[in-house]
Design an enzyme around this catalytic site. Structure first.
Site, short mmCIF file in Angstrom:
data_model
loop_
_atom_site.label_atom_id
_atom_site.label_comp_id
_atom_site.label_asym_id
_atom_site.label_seq_id
_atom_site.Cartn_x
_atom_site.Cartn_y
_atom_site.Cartn_z
N LYS A 114 0.83 -1.21 0.00
CA LYS A 114 0.00 0.00 0.00
C LYS A 114 0.86 1.26 0.00
O LYS A 114 0.44 2.28 -0.53
CB LYS A 114 -0.99 -0.02 1.16
CG LYS A 114 -2.05 -1.09 0.95
CD LYS A 114 -3.38 -0.76 1.57
CE LYS A 114 -4.41 -1.75 1.05
NZ LYS A 114 -5.66 -1.73 1.79
N LYS A 196 -3.75 -9.62 -6.62
CA LYS A 196 -5.02 -9.95 -5.96
C LYS A 196 -6.16 -9.07 -6.50
O LYS A 196 -5.93 -7.91 -6.83
CB LYS A 196 -4.79 -9.67 -4.47
CG LYS A 196 -5.92 -9.96 -3.57
CD LYS A 196 -5.55 -9.49 -2.17
CE LYS A 196 -6.62 -8.57 -1.70
NZ LYS A 196 -6.43 -7.92 -0.43
N LYS A 199 -10.73 -4.32 -4.12
CA LYS A 199 -11.84 -3.38 -4.40
C LYS A 199 -11.37 -1.98 -4.72
O LYS A 199 -12.09 -1.22 -5.33
CB LYS A 199 -12.89 -3.39 -3.29
CG LYS A 199 -12.39 -3.23 -1.90
CD LYS A 199 -13.56 -3.33 -0.94
CE LYS A 199 -13.21 -4.19 0.25
NZ LYS A 199 -11.90 -3.90 0.87
N1 AQP Z 1 -9.00 -11.23 -3.88
C1 AQP Z 1 -9.28 -11.78 -2.70
N2 AQP Z 1 -9.28 -13.12 -2.58
C2 AQP Z 1 -9.59 -13.70 -1.41
N3 AQP Z 1 -9.89 -13.01 -0.30
C3 AQP Z 1 -9.89 -11.69 -0.37
N4 AQP Z 1 -10.15 -10.72 0.53
C4 AQP Z 1 -10.05 -9.51 -0.05
N5 AQP Z 1 -9.71 -9.66 -1.35
C5 AQP Z 1 -9.60 -10.99 -1.57
C6 AQP Z 1 -10.48 -11.00 1.91
O1 AQP Z 1 -11.58 -10.20 2.24
C7 AQP Z 1 -11.44 -9.75 3.58
C8 AQP Z 1 -11.59 -8.28 3.62
O2 AQP Z 1 -10.46 -7.61 3.28
P1 AQP Z 1 -10.41 -6.05 3.46
O3 AQP Z 1 -11.36 -5.39 2.59
O4 AQP Z 1 -10.54 -5.66 4.88
O5 AQP Z 1 -8.96 -5.74 3.08
P2 AQP Z 1 -8.15 -6.12 1.82
O6 AQP Z 1 -7.66 -7.52 1.96
O7 AQP Z 1 -7.13 -5.04 1.68
O8 AQP Z 1 -9.20 -6.08 0.62
P3 AQP Z 1 -9.09 -5.33 -0.74
O9 AQP Z 1 -10.27 -5.67 -1.55
O10 AQP Z 1 -7.75 -5.58 -1.36
O11 AQP Z 1 -9.25 -3.84 -0.29
P4 AQP Z 1 -8.36 -2.61 -0.65
O12 AQP Z 1 -8.35 -2.56 -2.15
O13 AQP Z 1 -9.01 -1.44 -0.03
O14 AQP Z 1 -7.02 -2.89 -0.08
C9 AQP Z 1 -10.12 -10.26 4.10
O15 AQP Z 1 -10.38 -11.43 4.82
C10 AQP Z 1 -9.38 -10.57 2.86
O16 AQP Z 1 -8.46 -11.61 3.05
#
Ligand code: AQP
Length: 332
Positions: A114, A196, A199
Site C-alpha cells: 500500500k 489480488k 476493491k
Molecule cells: N482477492 C481476494 N481473494 C480472497 N480473499 C480476499 N479478501 C479480499 N480480497 C480478496 C479477503 O476479504 C477480507 C476483507 O479484506 P479487506 O477489505 O478488509 O482488506 P483487503 O484484503 O485489503 O481487501 P481489498 O479488496 O484488497 O481492499 P483494498 O483494495 O481497499 O485494499 C479479508 O479477509 C481478505 O483476506
C-alpha cells in the site's frame, strides 16, 4: 456458560465489495453462524488509512451492511456493526500500539504494497493498521478469524502481540487462529492475474463486483487474461489466469479442479470463460436483488447496525476494562 467459540472478521468499505471479498471472506462467514458467536464488522476506521471520499465512504458502509445480509448473514444470529460506532476499537488499538514493535510493522507485506500504491500518503495509520486489526480481534476474544490468504500475516502478528501482552499480564487475550478457506482464499485480478482482486483496484476490468449487472460480469470474464496455450489445466505457477478462473468456477459450482479439467477437454478458452461468467452471474444474482431490496429500507439497516454496535460494545467494553486495569489505569 457459553460453550460456543467466537469469530471476528471485517471488510473495509474502501471500494465496492468484489467477488474476492465474497469468496475469500463473506461466503465462509455464512456457514459459521450456527456453530460460533460471530462478529462481522465494516472496518471504516481501517479504510481511512487511504484517502476516502466522505460521501462514498458513508454510502458504502451502509451498502455493505445490506450486502452482508443479502449474502446470508442474519442479523439475529450474527453481530453486524460498523467499527467507528464502537470506540473500544480505537482505545484498545492505542494500547496495543505500545506493545507492537516498529520492526514487526515494517515487515508487513500489505504496508509495503500500500505504501508503493499511495506513495504520496504513507501515513502513520497505514503503518499501525495491524495494531488496530489486532484490537478488532482481541476485543471480542475471538478464537477464529476467517480471512483470505493475504491477511494471514496480520493474524499472525495479532497472535504475537497477544502473546507478548499475556506473558506480562496473565491470560488477558484469547489466542486467535486464522481460518482460511480451501477454495477462494486468493482470487486474482482478471486482467493482471499476478495481483489480488482488490476493491480499490484502479482497473475495474480486473474486478467483479457483487452488485454488478450480469452483462457487465459476462463482459469482464470474456476479456479475462488467459495464455497462449489452449488447455484448461490447474497450474497456478505457469497458468495464472486460467488457474484463477478455475478457482472462481470451482468456488461457484463446487466442482473439483479435476472435474473442471475434464469438462473442458477439447473445448476452447471462449467456452470456458463463458461458463465461468455464467456460473458467477447465477451465484451473484440473488445477492444483488436482495441488496437492492434492502437498500430501499434504510430504517431497517440503521436498526441493524445500531443493535449490532450495542451488542459489540457490550463485549468490547468488558475486554477493554480488563486491559486498562491490568496495565495500571485507575478505575473511573
Ligand atoms: N482477492 C481476494 N481473494 C480472497 N480473499 C480476499 N479478501 C479480499 N480480497 C480478496 C479477503 O476479504 C477480507 C476483507 O479484506 P479487506 O477489505 O478488509 O482488506 P483487503 O484484503 O485489503 O481487501 P481489498 O479488496 O484488497 O481492499 P483494498 O483494495 O481497499 O485494499 C479479508 O479477509 C481478505 O483476506
Amino acid at each position: 456458560m457459553d460453550e460456543k467459540k467466537t469469530i471476528f472478521s471485517g471488510i473495509q468499505p474502501s471500494g465496492e465489495l468484489t467477488l474476492g471479498s465474497y469468496l475469500g471472506a463473506i461466503k465462509n462467514w455464512v456457514e459459521l453462524a450456527d456453530t460460533y458467536n460471530t462478529y462481522y464488522c465494516i472496518v471504516d476506521m481501517h479504510a481511512i488509512t487511504v484517502r476516502q471520499d466522505p460521501a462514498q465512504l458513508r454510502r458504502r458502509a451502509v451498502s455493505q451492511i445490506a450486502q452482508y445480509i443479502a449474502c446470508g448473514l442474519d442479523p439475529k444470529d450474527n453481530v453486524i456493526f460498523i467499527q467507528s460506532h464502537v470506540p473500544e476499537h480505537a482505545q484498545l488499538a492505542w494500547v496495543l500500539d505500545c506493545y507492537t514493535m516498529f520492526g514487526e510493522l515494517s515487515r508487513m507485506t500489505q504496508f509495503k504494497d500500500k505504501s508503493a500504491k499511495n506513495a504520496d500518503n504513507i501515513n502513520a495509520g497505514l503503518f499501525t493498521y495491524p495494531a488496530l486489526m489486532a484490537a478488532d480481534i482481541l476485543l471480542y476474544q475471538a478464537d477464529l478469524v476467517p480471512v483470505g490468504e493475504d491477511q494471514k500475516q496480520h493474524v499472525e502478528l495479532t497472535r504475537d502481540i497477544a502473546h507478548r501482552f499475556n506473558t506480562i499480564y496473565g491470560d488477558v487475550f484469547t489466542m486467535p487462529e486464522p481460518f482460511i478457506p480451501k477454495t477462494g482464499a486468493r482470487i486474482m485480478s482478471l486482467t493482471t492475474p499476478e495481483n489480488k482482486m482488490s476493491k480499490s483496484d484502479k482497473d475495474p476490468g480486473g474486478c467483479i463486483y457483487l452488485l454488478e449487472k450480469p452483462e457487465d460480469i459476462l463482459r469482464s470474464f470474456k476479456r479475462a487474461v488467459t495464455d497462449s496455450d489452449t488447455v484448461v489445466r490447474f497450474d497456478p505457477e505457469n497458468k495464472k489466469g486460467v488457474s484463477n478462473l478455475m478457482t472462481i468456477y470451482s468456488a461457484a459450482t463446487g466442482k473439483t479442479m479435476e472435474e473442471i479439467e475434464n469438462e473442458f477437454v477439447g473445448k476452447g478458452y471462449g467456452d470456458f470463460k463463458l461458463a465461468v461468467g455464467e456460473a458467477v452471474v447465477e451465484q451473484l444474482r440473488p445477492i444483488r436483488e436482495k441488496t437492492e431490496d434492502l437498500l430501499k429500507n434504510k430504517d431497517y439497516l440503521v436498526s441493524v447496525y445500531r443493535d449490532g454496535a450495542e451488542r459489540a460494545s457490550h463485549a468490547a467494553y468488558k475486554t477493554l476494562r480488563k486491559v486498562y486495569k491490568k496495565i495500571g489505569f485507575p478505575e473511573k
